[in-house]
Design a protein around this motif. Sequence first.
Motif, PDB file in Angstrom:
ATOM      1  N   TYR A 169       0.836  -1.201   0.000  1.00 43.87           N
ATOM      2  CA  TYR A 169       0.000   0.000   0.000  1.00 43.87           C
ATOM      3  C   TYR A 169       0.868   1.246   0.000  1.00 43.87           C
ATOM      4  CZ  TYR A 169       0.427  -1.096   5.048  1.00 43.87           C
ATOM      5  OH  TYR A 169       0.879  -1.444   6.290  1.00 43.87           O
TER       6      TYR A 169
ATOM      7  N   GLN B 234       0.963   5.320   1.290  1.00 42.29           N
ATOM      8  CA  GLN B 234       0.409   6.207   2.304  1.00 42.29           C
ATOM      9  C   GLN B 234       0.829   7.642   1.998  1.00 42.29           C
ATOM     10  OE1 GLN B 234       0.753   4.605   6.410  1.00 42.29           O
ATOM     11  NE2 GLN B 234       2.130   3.108   5.539  1.00 42.29           N
TER      12      GLN B 234
ATOM     13  N   TYR C  18       1.298  11.410   3.941  1.00 44.72           N
ATOM     14  CA  TYR C  18       1.437  12.075   5.228  1.00 44.72           C
ATOM     15  C   TYR C  18       1.639  13.571   5.005  1.00 44.72           C
ATOM     16  CZ  TYR C  18       2.229   7.511   7.378  1.00 44.72           C
ATOM     17  OH  TYR C  18       2.079   6.222   7.820  1.00 44.72           O
TER      18      TYR C  18
ATOM     19  N   GLN D 126       3.543  16.860   6.854  1.00 47.10           N
ATOM     20  CA  GLN D 126       4.506  17.217   7.892  1.00 47.10           C
ATOM     21  C   GLN D 126       4.673  18.731   7.933  1.00 47.10           C
ATOM     22  OE1 GLN D 126       8.508  15.531   7.658  1.00 47.10           O
ATOM     23  NE2 GLN D 126       8.724  15.665   9.881  1.00 47.10           N
TER      24      GLN D 126
ATOM     25  N   PRO E 161       5.465  13.562  11.008  1.00 46.74           N
ATOM     26  CA  PRO E 161       4.447  13.400   9.957  1.00 46.74           C
ATOM     27  C   PRO E 161       3.114  12.959  10.543  1.00 46.74           C
ATOM     28  CG  PRO E 161       6.514  12.335   9.354  1.00 46.74           C
ATOM     29  CD  PRO E 161       6.623  12.710  10.790  1.00 46.74           C
TER      30      PRO E 161
ATOM     31  N   PHE F   6      -0.491  11.108   9.481  1.00 48.05           N
ATOM     32  CA  PHE F   6      -1.113  10.260   8.468  1.00 48.05           C
ATOM     33  C   PHE F   6      -2.366  10.905   7.898  1.00 48.05           C
ATOM     34  CE2 PHE F   6      -2.573   6.643   6.270  1.00 48.05           C
ATOM     35  CZ  PHE F   6      -3.914   6.467   6.569  1.00 48.05           C
TER      36      PHE F   6
ATOM     37  N   LEU G 195       4.315  13.978   2.234  1.00 49.11           N
ATOM     38  CA  LEU G 195       5.195  12.836   1.998  1.00 49.11           C
ATOM     39  C   LEU G 195       4.399  11.638   1.510  1.00 49.11           C
ATOM     40  CD1 LEU G 195       7.139  13.086   5.386  1.00 49.11           C
ATOM     41  CD2 LEU G 195       8.093  13.652   3.155  1.00 49.11           C
TER      42      LEU G 195
ATOM     43  N   THR H  56       5.718  -2.189   2.507  1.00 47.87           N
ATOM     44  CA  THR H  56       5.730  -3.595   2.133  1.00 47.87           C
ATOM     45  C   THR H  56       4.826  -4.406   3.050  1.00 47.87           C
ATOM     46  OG1 THR H  56       7.521  -4.218   3.637  1.00 47.87           O
ATOM     47  CG2 THR H  56       8.157  -3.311   1.488  1.00 47.87           C
TER      48      THR H  56
ATOM     49  N   LYS I 218       7.528  -2.372   6.313  1.00 45.38           N
ATOM     50  CA  LYS I 218       8.640  -1.441   6.103  1.00 45.38           C
ATOM     51  C   LYS I 218       8.206  -0.354   5.142  1.00 45.38           C
ATOM     52  CE  LYS I 218      13.298  -1.252   4.201  1.00 45.38           C
ATOM     53  NZ  LYS I 218      14.450  -2.023   3.685  1.00 45.38           N
ATOM     54  N   SER I 219       8.293   0.902   5.604  1.00 47.86           N
ATOM     55  CA  SER I 219       7.873   2.045   4.793  1.00 47.86           C
ATOM     56  C   SER I 219       9.070   2.830   4.292  1.00 47.86           C
ATOM     57  CB  SER I 219       6.964   2.968   5.609  1.00 47.86           C
ATOM     58  OG  SER I 219       5.717   2.364   5.864  1.00 47.86           O
TER      59      SER I 219
ATOM     60  N   PHE J 268       9.976   6.414   2.367  1.00 50.09           N
ATOM     61  CA  PHE J 268       9.371   7.703   2.094  1.00 50.09           C
ATOM     62  C   PHE J 268      10.027   8.407   0.910  1.00 50.09           C
ATOM     63  CE2 PHE J 268       6.536   8.674   5.654  1.00 50.09           C
ATOM     64  CZ  PHE J 268       6.844   7.651   6.528  1.00 50.09           C
ATOM     65  N   GLY J 269       9.234   9.194   0.198  1.00 49.91           N
ATOM     66  CA  GLY J 269       9.769  10.102  -0.808  1.00 49.91           C
ATOM     67  C   GLY J 269      10.300  11.356  -0.141  1.00 49.91           C
ATOM     68  N   ASP J 270      10.958  12.213  -0.949  1.00 46.53           N
ATOM     69  CA  ASP J 270      11.552  13.437  -0.402  1.00 46.53           C
ATOM     70  C   ASP J 270      10.511  14.474  -0.007  1.00 46.53           C
ATOM     71  OD1 ASP J 270      14.625  13.612  -2.385  1.00 46.53           O
ATOM     72  OD2 ASP J 270      14.055  12.430  -0.634  1.00 46.53           O
TER      73      ASP J 270
ATOM     74  N   TYR K 282      12.776   6.241  13.381  1.00 47.55           N
ATOM     75  CA  TYR K 282      13.176   6.848  12.118  1.00 47.55           C
ATOM     76  C   TYR K 282      14.144   7.985  12.420  1.00 47.55           C
ATOM     77  CZ  TYR K 282       9.583   4.630   9.171  1.00 47.55           C
ATOM     78  OH  TYR K 282       8.822   3.729   8.465  1.00 47.55           O
TER      79      TYR K 282
ATOM     80  N   LYS L 226      14.966  16.281   4.314  1.00 47.85           N
ATOM     81  CA  LYS L 226      15.040  14.913   3.800  1.00 47.85           C
ATOM     82  C   LYS L 226      13.890  14.100   4.365  1.00 47.85           C
ATOM     83  CE  LYS L 226      18.810  15.103   1.355  1.00 47.85           C
ATOM     84  NZ  LYS L 226      18.746  14.886  -0.112  1.00 47.85           N
ATOM     85  N   PRO L 227      13.566  12.963   3.737  1.00 49.39           N
ATOM     86  CA  PRO L 227      12.477  12.145   4.276  1.00 49.39           C
ATOM     87  C   PRO L 227      12.933  11.340   5.486  1.00 49.39           C
ATOM     88  CG  PRO L 227      13.441  11.090   2.360  1.00 49.39           C
ATOM     89  CD  PRO L 227      14.100  12.426   2.483  1.00 49.39           C
ATOM     90  N   PRO L 228      11.999  10.875   6.281  1.00 49.90           N
ATOM     91  CA  PRO L 228      12.368   9.981   7.384  1.00 49.90           C
ATOM     92  C   PRO L 228      12.996   8.699   6.830  1.00 49.90           C
ATOM     93  CG  PRO L 228      10.112  10.768   7.639  1.00 49.90           C
ATOM     94  CD  PRO L 228      10.557  11.156   6.269  1.00 49.90           C
TER      95      PRO L 228
ATOM     96  N   LEU M  86      14.073   4.798   7.862  1.00 51.12           N
ATOM     97  CA  LEU M  86      13.823   3.758   8.862  1.00 51.12           C
ATOM     98  C   LEU M  86      15.131   3.275   9.486  1.00 51.12           C
ATOM     99  CD1 LEU M  86      11.689   1.867  10.159  1.00 51.12           C
ATOM    100  CD2 LEU M  86      12.180   0.262   8.299  1.00 51.12           C
TER     101      LEU M  86
ATOM    102  N   ILE N 268      13.215  -5.569  12.303  1.00 54.20           N
ATOM    103  CA  ILE N 268      13.984  -4.944  11.232  1.00 54.20           C
ATOM    104  C   ILE N 268      15.058  -4.052  11.852  1.00 54.20           C
ATOM    105  CG2 ILE N 268      13.952  -3.338   9.277  1.00 54.20           C
ATOM    106  CD1 ILE N 268      11.102  -4.219   8.671  1.00 54.20           C
TER     107      ILE N 268
ATOM    108  N   LEU O 292       1.214   4.729  10.078  1.00 58.14           N
ATOM    109  CA  LEU O 292       2.130   5.055  11.152  1.00 58.14           C
ATOM    110  C   LEU O 292       1.625   6.266  11.922  1.00 58.14           C
ATOM    111  CD1 LEU O 292       5.426   4.697   9.108  1.00 58.14           C
ATOM    112  CD2 LEU O 292       4.616   3.122  10.858  1.00 58.14           C
TER     113      LEU O 292
ATOM    114  N   PHE P 284       3.144   9.005  14.277  1.00 51.21           N
ATOM    115  CA  PHE P 284       4.432   9.550  14.670  1.00 51.21           C
ATOM    116  C   PHE P 284       4.318  10.448  15.895  1.00 51.21           C
ATOM    117  CE2 PHE P 284       7.524   8.535  11.391  1.00 51.21           C
ATOM    118  CZ  PHE P 284       6.744   8.162  10.305  1.00 51.21           C
TER     119      PHE P 284
END
Lengths: 111, 117
Positions: free
Chosen positions: A32, A34, A36, A38, A44, A46, A89, A94, A98-99, A101-103, B35, B41-43, B45, B56, B106, B108
């Motif tokens: 999926y 998502q 966000y 920020q 961030p 959701f 964002l 997965t 595990k997520s 993120f884009g910039d 994170y 920049k993005p977070p 993990l 993980i 998530l 945060f």
Amino acid sequence: SQKIEQNSEALNIQEGKTATLTCNYTNYSPAYLQWYRQDPGRGPVFLLLIRENEKEKRKERLKVTFDTTLKQSLFHITASQPADSATYLCASTTNAGKSTFGDGTTLTVKP
Amino acid sequence: DTEVTQTPKHLVMGMTNKKSLKCEQHMGHRAMYWYKQKAKKPPELMFVYSYEKLSINESVPSRFSPECPNSSLLNLHLHALQPEDSALYLCASSPTGGAPSRGSPLHFGNGTRLTVT
């Protein structure tokens, strides 16, 4: 590894218009996607989630689409307001949770 | 205010110090995350705990040591950090570690702003 590309670093629009933000992923199809929001100095928050077998989700003035053929998600804010100004964002998640993120895209809505 | 609480909000430490970041949630979530986010920049993990077990580790240097004492608490122990480790450290939680059939957004906290001098 998964790479998430948000095509605009910054987007400026006039109040009342629709903001459209783009998110592209390059490798495997995520379980999926998502979105966000920020704000500076904050974590961030959701907004919306869309699964790989869904085409579109809506929540109030927000809409997200997911096109697995194009490997792309679009995020729309209709009737935008100055309060919508923030960094948005996109995250690919997965099955293992595990997520990546884009910039982000920094949206500025001008009155 | 968020439902994930992080303390302290700000931390300045020297490279020889030992400090800990704390995170707490009372939403009954069973997955918790660390994170790291650098400016503009993005977070990124670092660690994921699922049902209080480390699931993980994104090849994080051993100077960062996570700990999950119970399902509500998550710590990050810091030792011998470098100036390039200065960043915003975000904790997050989710109902489960994955569950794609339901989706796991998530939640945060607002982070700890860490400066290493």
